[in-house]
Scaffold this active site. Sequence first.
Site, mmCIF file in Angstrom:
data_model
loop_
_atom_site.group_PDB
_atom_site.id
_atom_site.type_symbol
_atom_site.label_atom_id
_atom_site.label_comp_id
_atom_site.label_asym_id
_atom_site.label_seq_id
_atom_site.Cartn_x
_atom_site.Cartn_y
_atom_site.Cartn_z
ATOM 1 N N TYR A 1 -103.358 95.582 -38.711
ATOM 2 C CA TYR A 1 -102.727 95.999 -39.965
ATOM 3 C C TYR A 1 -102.156 97.405 -39.798
ATOM 4 C CZ TYR A 1 -102.193 97.412 -44.842
ATOM 5 O OH TYR A 1 -101.691 97.878 -46.032
ATOM 6 N N SER B 1 -98.732 102.404 -45.759
ATOM 7 C CA SER B 1 -100.165 102.495 -46.007
ATOM 8 C C SER B 1 -100.705 103.781 -45.404
ATOM 9 C CB SER B 1 -100.900 101.308 -45.372
ATOM 10 O OG SER B 1 -102.305 101.475 -45.426
#
Length: 279
Positions: free
Chosen positions: A146, A133
């Site tokens: 995250y 990501s």
Amino acid sequence: MATWFVTGASRGIGAEIARAALAEGNDVVVGVRNPERVPADLKNSDKVFAVALDVTDNNSIPQAVEAAVDRFGGIDVLVNNAGRGLMGALEEITEAEARSLFDLNVFGLINVTRAVLPVMREQGSGKLVHIGSRSGFEGEPGVSLYSASKFAVAGISEALSAEMAPFGIQSMVVEPGVFRTDFLDSSSLSVAATRIAAYDNTPAHVTLDWIGKANHAQLGDPVKAGALIVEVATGDRLPTHLYLGRDTLDRLEVKLRQVQEDLAPWREKSAATAHDDAA
């Protein structure tokens, strides 16, 4: 043609990677929790093999890998795509929520990779594609855990690039920005069960409140993302990182400037921490 093994392939970028790999004539194994949820266009192809796979269940992983090898004779490209998001200020997130996230995003990836590596070592070749990501190179408010999971993915992938090179196996982390999938739906994104009012109108909750506006209006096109990932992974040499999306490129420039700004005033004193007799 190659055999691809894609986890989390029932929807989103995972499904688009599977479609793009199939369009290039490859055999594709789609690892999904429920094979009944495989999209019809994939399910109806004799070059697609769906296997039941929950990457948080260590018992299902070797069975899925063995079934894939039995069907197609090997695995040439592993795409670790299964994962989900978690939003909330660090103080709001419980240990159980954090551990659940890491079980999927990090340990699931580790265990699937560990199961596939013997197959690739025996072949003397293989490619590992880990879906990270933009949050894997830049920590952002409201997604600290995250980000931590995706920083871990990037670190694992970089280490594997060196560890597996003697065996002819390459590793790449893909770092996408926001793409127009259902990632911001409750099926893919969890929000901390506790909300602390003190964080209202601070960056952590501004990010949290952004979900409703951004969902299904994201900049990135997952079809184009899947096609590019397959194009890159089909080449002779994988880059260590594939930065994916305009927003990722913008934030990468910010990150690079930050590194230089942090480094410049302390470079000499940092170097001076060596022993005086060091060469």
